[in-house]
Scaffold this active site. Structure first.
Site, PDB file in Angstrom:
ATOM      1  N   HIS A  35       0.699  -1.023   0.192  1.00 35.95           N
ATOM      2  CA  HIS A  35       0.112   0.057   0.130  1.00 35.95           C
ATOM      3  C   HIS A  35       0.953   1.183   0.220  1.00 35.95           C
ATOM      4  O   HIS A  35       0.974   1.958   0.820  1.00 35.95           O
ATOM      5  CB  HIS A  35      -1.096  -0.115   1.154  1.00 35.95           C
ATOM      6  CG  HIS A  35      -2.240  -0.825   1.018  1.00 35.95           C
ATOM      7  ND1 HIS A  35      -2.285  -2.083   0.872  1.00 35.95           N
ATOM      8  CD2 HIS A  35      -3.542  -0.317   0.699  1.00 35.95           C
ATOM      9  CE1 HIS A  35      -3.846  -2.577   0.428  1.00 35.95           C
ATOM     10  NE2 HIS A  35      -4.246  -1.269   0.486  1.00 35.95           N
ATOM     11  N   ASP A  44      -5.792  -3.641   3.991  1.00 32.19           N
ATOM     12  CA  ASP A  44      -7.112  -3.976   3.257  1.00 32.19           C
ATOM     13  C   ASP A  44      -7.877  -5.003   4.589  1.00 32.19           C
ATOM     14  O   ASP A  44      -9.007  -5.230   4.414  1.00 32.19           O
ATOM     15  CB  ASP A  44      -6.832  -4.871   2.162  1.00 32.19           C
ATOM     16  CG  ASP A  44      -6.884  -3.865   0.957  1.00 32.19           C
ATOM     17  OD1 ASP A  44      -6.749  -2.570   1.167  1.00 32.19           O
ATOM     18  OD2 ASP A  44      -6.573  -4.421  -0.028  1.00 32.19           O
ATOM     19  N   HIS A 119     -10.790  -5.601   0.099  1.00 29.83           N
ATOM     20  CA  HIS A 119      -9.944  -5.580  -1.053  1.00 29.83           C
ATOM     21  C   HIS A 119     -10.580  -6.235  -2.342  1.00 29.83           C
ATOM     22  O   HIS A 119     -11.150  -7.232  -2.427  1.00 29.83           O
ATOM     23  CB  HIS A 119      -9.003  -6.867  -0.523  1.00 29.83           C
ATOM     24  CG  HIS A 119      -7.867  -7.351  -1.596  1.00 29.83           C
ATOM     25  ND1 HIS A 119      -6.953  -6.314  -2.055  1.00 29.83           N
ATOM     26  CD2 HIS A 119      -7.510  -8.446  -2.430  1.00 29.83           C
ATOM     27  CE1 HIS A 119      -6.171  -7.073  -2.855  1.00 29.83           C
ATOM     28  NE2 HIS A 119      -6.589  -8.165  -3.145  1.00 29.83           N
ATOM     29  N   GLU A 121     -10.163  -7.287  -5.306  1.00 31.36           N
ATOM     30  CA  GLU A 121      -9.885  -8.275  -6.031  1.00 31.36           C
ATOM     31  C   GLU A 121     -10.654  -9.646  -5.397  1.00 31.36           C
ATOM     32  O   GLU A 121     -10.447 -10.681  -6.003  1.00 31.36           O
ATOM     33  CB  GLU A 121      -8.235  -8.721  -6.167  1.00 31.36           C
ATOM     34  CG  GLU A 121      -7.577  -7.785  -7.231  1.00 31.36           C
ATOM     35  CD  GLU A 121      -7.317  -6.500  -6.428  1.00 31.36           C
ATOM     36  OE1 GLU A 121      -7.694  -6.056  -5.218  1.00 31.36           O
ATOM     37  OE2 GLU A 121      -6.193  -5.868  -6.885  1.00 31.36           O
TER      38      GLU A 121
END
Lengths: 260, 260, 260, 260, 260, 260
Positions: A35, A44, A119, A121
């Site tokens: 990050h 996250d 997060h 993804e």
């Protein structure tokens, strides 16, 4: 001692909570992911964990241990999985974790679960984990489990976006390690934010497609996708409070459904 | 700010640690599992996490986020998976998590990993995860990764066992939520131990075989497999210090190997 | 006979194409999914297939048979998987298909692949398939395969959006079976569009979270997420041409990289 | 517009078909596989697709999109998987596709499915997919789904074989890209058959065992396992008509069972 | 001809046994693994097979074919998987075998199964196989299957240990190819024991942790973990008889439960 | 003691065999499956095991423990999987076993393996296991392993078929528990053949397709697919000798290749 953290409760306390009312289990999903130079790699999972804790003070809910590892970072939303430190799971692994723990919550008698994702993804692998759990549970004769799944940032109001981004919002995708997350970090874990390490990269510009393996030259070397320098603790407080309040309201409504 | 917790580090700090010396990544493995009326369900991941943190103060190591969910509790060592609150993974899920994160640590450049286990039932699925990671890494041309795997309680000295169990040690299997774990808990997370809730069940007596589904009547209703009433913080301190020191020594030796 | 469709070529013709130049294999990914009362269920694979065919007329590329089944439809982007006719794969299945065929293209000697997606829900499972293929190929000593992955609608220009949505663009998520897809259908497979069956539902309004199993009452009964009545063949032509041209340009650039 | 192709139907039309009578879904299974210098690589999915289309004109059936990728080509029946262009799936992938789509057809309310196979190597992985789907569906309380599975060439009558092979039938295994498939191709997709490219290799002679990796020297370089020069469109017409008629009759009988 | 070996029975005989009474199926689990210079590699499946055969003479039971391949040998209990000849399965493979055959026994109408293990490393993968089978069977509506799982050596009495180890018992872990297994071998398959090849290595000394890949230098080159020279056929007879009698008693009790 | 059975050898003996010459490992694959009222359920693994043993007397080979459980019995070749006693594996399980043990043989230094199959339904799952093992081994840098795979009955000469079936050969598919297998059984395990239990069912007549779940009424209740009454030990001897001789010759040739 009262706590809403499953890991801190005895099984007897937990069982009492499950039995005495419609209880929701909150499952924070996150990642261990770069990050930038200024935010910790746990951002996250630390943020949704903090949100869940605060929610559990407002609604009848307990917080399960967070899933601290997430799906592979993608360049256009997280900088890409090539950064050192980013520690990711295969999609099937994340799906299996979500499936397994939901199956167990259902065995405990829980009928409301919320998967609170931090997060981007993770979203689809979590969805698949939920779907597989529900399929198995139906086979086992359990038909009344409801699972809410959410990405916390989708609860930002337009007003707050305006306030946080007086010069215009670049979109969630580029908000990796940028104003939103940094502001939230300043509110939630200020001791872990290195504002002095902030790199002043310009915003990343991506073409509308991915290349695998990742074109690392497309990603700012810092891993920050758009400038974080507008971040403030004040913005973080507004965002955090808004998430807690609005998500709590939504989940509350879903819990009430269980009582009808 | 200095920290050894991967989740609290930036990727830049972590990368520096990886690059500047032989660094070991410690991966605490645990469970979310009933531990009687007096210990929190997170006991099996909170203890190895605390041990890892203390080890990382002594040797060049960082601590990865713990795996807080473990393999299904077995009656003869954990009371069985039928208790509410016990939240377990399928074996293949746990194996996949361990495989995935080790694969990632290796990508970061790490060549020493220690899997520090706090939940007996995890051992073989962790072993398989390590083996699968090593197989994949060999295929990827990485042949020098070494992974230590340990169950922390195996580092107890005979002298300490004598001290903790003046009337004789019942064996590790029955030590679920009993003297060892309770003493450790009093040392590591005293605020989470409910000594007033201690149930004075006699030690469980199991036949030398399992029955699936579990014979719940064989397990003490409290979930405690042998009496915990001899637990003290003092014993916990002795145990904890011994684990930290002896495991740190062992890992230190393994890290040094990397330098030859 | 000349064709760019792999299924229509002999292996000798294909081999010649692979050998004589940098060739890209285009893999259309779609779904068999409800698209309202007026669009065929194959919309999501018929559109990317048509786009790929047109691209292959412009750049050195062949088109692999489309993957006609996709990941489970989600309420907020496809209406949900509860509709009759929607025929979806588990995430791991879709991932495995993408992984397997890419592995084979690489064996043929192909070093440029583009996965051209027409169904939003496929994206992450396709990403994982690509990642797993690349991991396997690296283990097999193949390090120079590049895979482009794209969702065709991300190539829409702002100018075209303005033209297609004079009253403002509702966002891609709600564009399921709506103006964009219907216009494209009128251009690509007019004989399969039942404009007379168009249902005039208002745009769906979703809360910012999912519930599983899907809250079917949140989804318009027709399965159309926002009104399609502004759709015209003219808009479809503009969109289609833009996609073909802009994607061909992007892929062309990626193919050229192979020659350096 | 009337069509029997699922991909061309709207969900509403499909639903009506499912509801108004015993409907069978036909799933063509094929491959993308070398078929000599004269037949297209899609032969194995184009032929069963054409057969299914014709069957659906005779019996109450709809045709699902074909599975265009099949299991790995074996030397003694398809020349082997080493040819460029042959694009195959792992066995578990093919099994998963078949399982998933059957599970979905059952959810739609369909109770009769026929898996119409055109690629010998697919048979057992399709069987396993069907078996796994049935197991899951039984767990979900669906016990009345019947799945027919067939290899279309098994419906050839002895009379037709005599007619097609006046000098004696070499057996189905060697019929890869030979008289049967070429004749069928001349009937079904004449524009894709390059009779001028026909290679006059003698029939392959294999020992009664396999060697892995394939002994490529055992396979004629063209990929044709026995001479195709006796192929004619006339033979193709006879074969095609026979398959359509006899398979339609068989499936018809199976559909009728559903009505009792 | 009467036999209790499933492989030697016809299905009609087996069916009669299943139908006429509470019947237990015994599944011997073993390994193909180095056992020093003097014991055959099949020791771990030959011993439980012999025990099962003898048990089936005493209680209503039939013996399924043994699983002759086991989980990867671990240094501290089996010398490690690096020895030539040791032929091991992945954990998921062993789990799947156990799951599949139990599922089948249940389909036959069997409601009592005993998994009789002779290879320490198998235990947890067998447990997972049993658990997965039970989960599937519950979904299929079968709730009354009971599966006993045991490691035969856990049935040794303290008296027998004293008798076999007059100088003190080194613990089961080090008993690989040592006094217990060698004595048993002399009783069960004397023609396969090469007492003249006995290597007089001292007992292995392991630290309380594993390193992967195995530190081969920690393992005696012979693969024997503690001296076998005290082994005698007489000890073997005592052990074998004790196992047969005590396990038969335990299983008998479990079978009787079925009749209530 | 000399033996060619891996399970009866010590690792030292096996290692010597591997090191001193091109050695082939024979892996018998079979099933536990109904074989009528007169043949034991182990027929399909007992026969290839006996063939392998005899082959290993003629060529440099050792015999690995047989895989005694096979893929699900199919009506048209084995009567179907609904018979009690038939104990089958999922396809992926069988594939995994074959993959795993071949991977291990390769680790031992073996470069020639023969998978000798006695159960028709196993063929493709064994092929996939071999292919997956070879893929993994290539990734591990092992490129010279050759695996022969064969179904023993394919080695029958036309002359022997004529001799065994003076009235004409019904085809291998219907030869389940019929003349070939019964004759072989009379030669190999006469004490396990109950000729007095022979049921005189007529040959089964199947349509050219499968229905799942199996149409049990299509299968003779005995499970015998064509009459076995012509079986004699004399025929069995001829068949057995022919298989041993011809397969040994073929494998011998393959072993010699290793020496070039």
């Amino acid at each position: 001692m009262t706590t809403n953290m499953m890991a801190e409760m005895t099984w007897v306390e937990y069982q009492r909570r499950v039995k005495t009312g419609p209880l929701m289990v909150l499952l924070p999903l996150g990642a261990l992911e770069q990050h930038g130079h200024h935010l910790p790699m746990g951002t996250d999972h630390l943020l949704p964990l903090a949100i869940c804790k605060a929610i559990a003070e407002r609604i009848p809910a307990v917080v399960a241990p967070p899933v601290a590892y997430g799906y592979k970072s993608q360049p256009r939303m997280g900088g890409g999985n090539h950064f050192p430190g980013t520690t990711s799971l295969d999609g099937s692994t994340l799906t299996a974790i979500v499936r397994d723990v939901i199956r167990e919550f259902a065995r405990h008698g829980v009928r409301r679960v919320a998967v609170v994702n931090g997060h981007c993804e993770n979203a689809f692998f979590a969805i698949e984990g939920i779907e597989l759990a529900l399929r198995e549970l139906r086979a086992a004769g359990i038909n009344d489990l409801k699972v809410v799944r959410l990405d916390y940032w989708e609860f930002t109001t337009a007003a707050t976006l305006d306030r946080c981004f007086p010069q215009g919002f670049p979109g969630y995708a580029l908000e990796h390690a940028a104003v939103l997350e940094t502001s939230m970090g300043l509110q939630v874990f200020p001791e872990l934010v290195r504002m002095d390490c902030l790199v002043d990269d310009p915003a990343a510009v991506f073409p509308p497609y991915d290349v695998h393996p990742a074109r690392q030259e497309w990603v700012p070397p810092s891993g920050v996708l758009s400038p974080a320098k507008g971040a403030t603790r004040e913005k973080g407080r507004v965002l955090f409070d808004e998430y807690v309040e609005r998500i709590a309201d939504a989940l509350s409504k879903e819990i009430e459904e269980a009582q009808r």
